[in-house]
Design a protein around this motif. Sequence first.
Motif, PDB file in Angstrom:
ATOM      1  N   ASN A 294      -1.522  58.425  38.120  1.00  0.00           N
ATOM      2  CA  ASN A 294      -2.334  59.507  37.562  1.00  0.00           C
ATOM      3  C   ASN A 294      -2.122  60.775  38.382  1.00  0.00           C
ATOM      4  O   ASN A 294      -2.610  60.897  39.511  1.00  0.00           O
ATOM      5  CB  ASN A 294      -3.809  59.098  37.573  1.00  0.00           C
ATOM      6  CG  ASN A 294      -4.668  60.012  36.727  1.00  0.00           C
ATOM      7  OD1 ASN A 294      -4.392  61.203  36.599  1.00  0.00           O
ATOM      8  ND2 ASN A 294      -5.737  59.464  36.156  1.00  0.00           N
TER       9      ASN A 294
ATOM     10  N   GLU B 214      -3.079  63.772  37.330  1.00  0.00           N
ATOM     11  CA  GLU B 214      -4.069  64.765  36.901  1.00  0.00           C
ATOM     12  C   GLU B 214      -5.049  65.057  38.040  1.00  0.00           C
ATOM     13  O   GLU B 214      -5.126  64.301  39.013  1.00  0.00           O
ATOM     14  CB  GLU B 214      -4.832  64.242  35.685  1.00  0.00           C
ATOM     15  CG  GLU B 214      -3.986  64.024  34.451  1.00  0.00           C
ATOM     16  CD  GLU B 214      -3.556  65.326  33.790  1.00  0.00           C
ATOM     17  OE1 GLU B 214      -4.288  66.341  33.931  1.00  0.00           O
ATOM     18  OE2 GLU B 214      -2.491  65.340  33.149  1.00  0.00           O
TER      19      GLU B 214
ATOM     20  N   PHE C 115      -8.364  64.891  40.061  1.00  0.00           N
ATOM     21  CA  PHE C 115      -9.453  63.928  40.180  1.00  0.00           C
ATOM     22  C   PHE C 115     -10.772  64.687  40.325  1.00  0.00           C
ATOM     23  O   PHE C 115     -10.785  65.858  40.722  1.00  0.00           O
ATOM     24  CB  PHE C 115      -9.243  63.025  41.393  1.00  0.00           C
ATOM     25  CG  PHE C 115      -8.023  62.137  41.304  1.00  0.00           C
ATOM     26  CD1 PHE C 115      -7.356  61.932  40.105  1.00  0.00           C
ATOM     27  CD2 PHE C 115      -7.542  61.495  42.443  1.00  0.00           C
ATOM     28  CE1 PHE C 115      -6.234  61.107  40.026  1.00  0.00           C
ATOM     29  CE2 PHE C 115      -6.425  60.671  42.386  1.00  0.00           C
ATOM     30  CZ  PHE C 115      -5.767  60.481  41.177  1.00  0.00           C
TER      31      PHE C 115
ATOM     32  N   PHE D 203      -7.190  71.204  41.438  1.00  0.00           N
ATOM     33  CA  PHE D 203      -7.349  69.811  41.816  1.00  0.00           C
ATOM     34  C   PHE D 203      -8.563  69.657  42.727  1.00  0.00           C
ATOM     35  O   PHE D 203      -9.218  70.643  43.100  1.00  0.00           O
ATOM     36  CB  PHE D 203      -6.078  69.309  42.493  1.00  0.00           C
ATOM     37  CG  PHE D 203      -4.985  68.957  41.526  1.00  0.00           C
ATOM     38  CD1 PHE D 203      -4.587  67.642  41.360  1.00  0.00           C
ATOM     39  CD2 PHE D 203      -4.369  69.935  40.752  1.00  0.00           C
ATOM     40  CE1 PHE D 203      -3.581  67.306  40.467  1.00  0.00           C
ATOM     41  CE2 PHE D 203      -3.368  69.610  39.850  1.00  0.00           C
ATOM     42  CZ  PHE D 203      -2.976  68.289  39.705  1.00  0.00           C
ATOM     43  N   GLU D 204      -8.878  68.429  43.065  1.00  0.00           N
ATOM     44  CA  GLU D 204     -10.037  68.150  43.897  1.00  0.00           C
ATOM     45  C   GLU D 204      -9.944  68.899  45.222  1.00  0.00           C
ATOM     46  O   GLU D 204      -8.869  69.054  45.794  1.00  0.00           O
ATOM     47  CB  GLU D 204     -10.189  66.643  44.132  1.00  0.00           C
ATOM     48  CG  GLU D 204      -9.019  65.972  44.838  1.00  0.00           C
ATOM     49  CD  GLU D 204      -7.932  65.479  43.920  1.00  0.00           C
ATOM     50  OE1 GLU D 204      -7.181  64.572  44.331  1.00  0.00           O
ATOM     51  OE2 GLU D 204      -7.817  66.005  42.786  1.00  0.00           O
TER      52      GLU D 204
ATOM     53  N   SER E  60      -8.096  55.713  40.432  1.00  0.00           N
ATOM     54  CA  SER E  60      -6.751  56.154  40.078  1.00  0.00           C
ATOM     55  C   SER E  60      -5.929  56.404  41.336  1.00  0.00           C
ATOM     56  O   SER E  60      -6.471  56.542  42.438  1.00  0.00           O
ATOM     57  CB  SER E  60      -6.819  57.442  39.245  1.00  0.00           C
ATOM     58  OG  SER E  60      -7.561  57.247  38.059  1.00  0.00           O
TER      59      SER E  60
ATOM     60  N   GLY F  11      -9.840  59.780  38.224  1.00  0.00           N
ATOM     61  CA  GLY F  11      -9.200  60.713  37.310  1.00  0.00           C
ATOM     62  C   GLY F  11      -9.401  60.326  35.868  1.00  0.00           C
ATOM     63  O   GLY F  11      -9.916  59.243  35.547  1.00  0.00           O
TER      64      GLY F  11
END
Length: 363
Positions: free
Chosen positions: A169, A171, A173, A270-271, A309, A344
């Motif tokens: 993943n 993407e 999170f 992103f995180e 993820s 995620g």
Amino acid sequence: MSTPPADQHATRPTRHPAGPPPGPSTGRAAGRPAASPPGRPVSPSANPLASELGVRRLLVAAGQAPSVLNTQPWRFTVVRREFVELLADPDRRLRVSDPRGRSQHVSCGAALFNLRLAVRAAGLRPVVWLQPDPELDPGLLAAVRMGDTPPATGRHRELYDLIWTRRTNREPFDDRRVPPAVLAELRIAASREGAALLPLDRRATADILEFAALAEEELAHDADYRAELAAWTMPGAHADGVPRHVRGPRPAGDPAPVRDFGQHAGRARFEARPQLAVLTTPGDRPLDWLRAGQALQRVLLTAARHGVSASFLNQPLDLRDMRRRRDPRHRRGHAQMIIRLGYGPFVARAPRRPAAELETSHV
């Protein structure tokens, strides 16, 4: 909560023994797995290798494993309907970024773990030999015989079922932290395969992100590396490689917690505090790399069980391998994978080759 025990391993058995077959903890000086497994023989009706459908089920499960750039660098041979050989596919090795073959071995180790689970799900015990003949046949990475055993435990079956839902993943999170209890279970999972998973604190995470950014920048100036990356990320990939729909967006800020594949579907934040962990092994030889791959897949499936993820941030390790640098001996082991963990969204599956392309022959 504990994880199911690792399957029994042995080293260097022989394919054509002169006498009685060795037990799983003995082995012989050279060659490949013995003709008959020790103990009670597996009946043809229970042996998944006795039918094309049974073989296909094993190989499809093995082929779902993660691999570097989704190269799926493995091949399989079924020998006398009694055991399966796992081989490194030289045509799928990354010659530029993986000159030692480390990433290929790790990838094949992950496929081996899936194969072990598939044998368990079929109601048998996988008896595994790692590197049966490293001197005469270094491309033969492992052999798995069908051993008689009680049916798979509930946890084995659960991990097997997760093979089909696990995804890499890339993407963003969300900001939830992976709980300590889950991290502890992931560490246990790695340890069952002879590896260690080291969750990083905030300072170590910042250092690794910076190292990854510097490595990414250096790799971007290497024409051979760029060409190799482009070969495995080109549009239209249907059975391997990293197509655009699984690359995730380009990070809007620096340092990025994911690899830059060149073309991405937009940009995203992103995180703020990525959670990273490093998978290590005591040594840094092919046998260690195979164990790292099995540990990696056990960790990833255990993470998937908790809805966690994962993606990878291995640019510093790629650069190390390309420059043929060796890590100094460290009490915490040799780094084999840098893993990003978190929560995620659902993501699409990367393409996989059909089982017919994975099996080279019946011997």
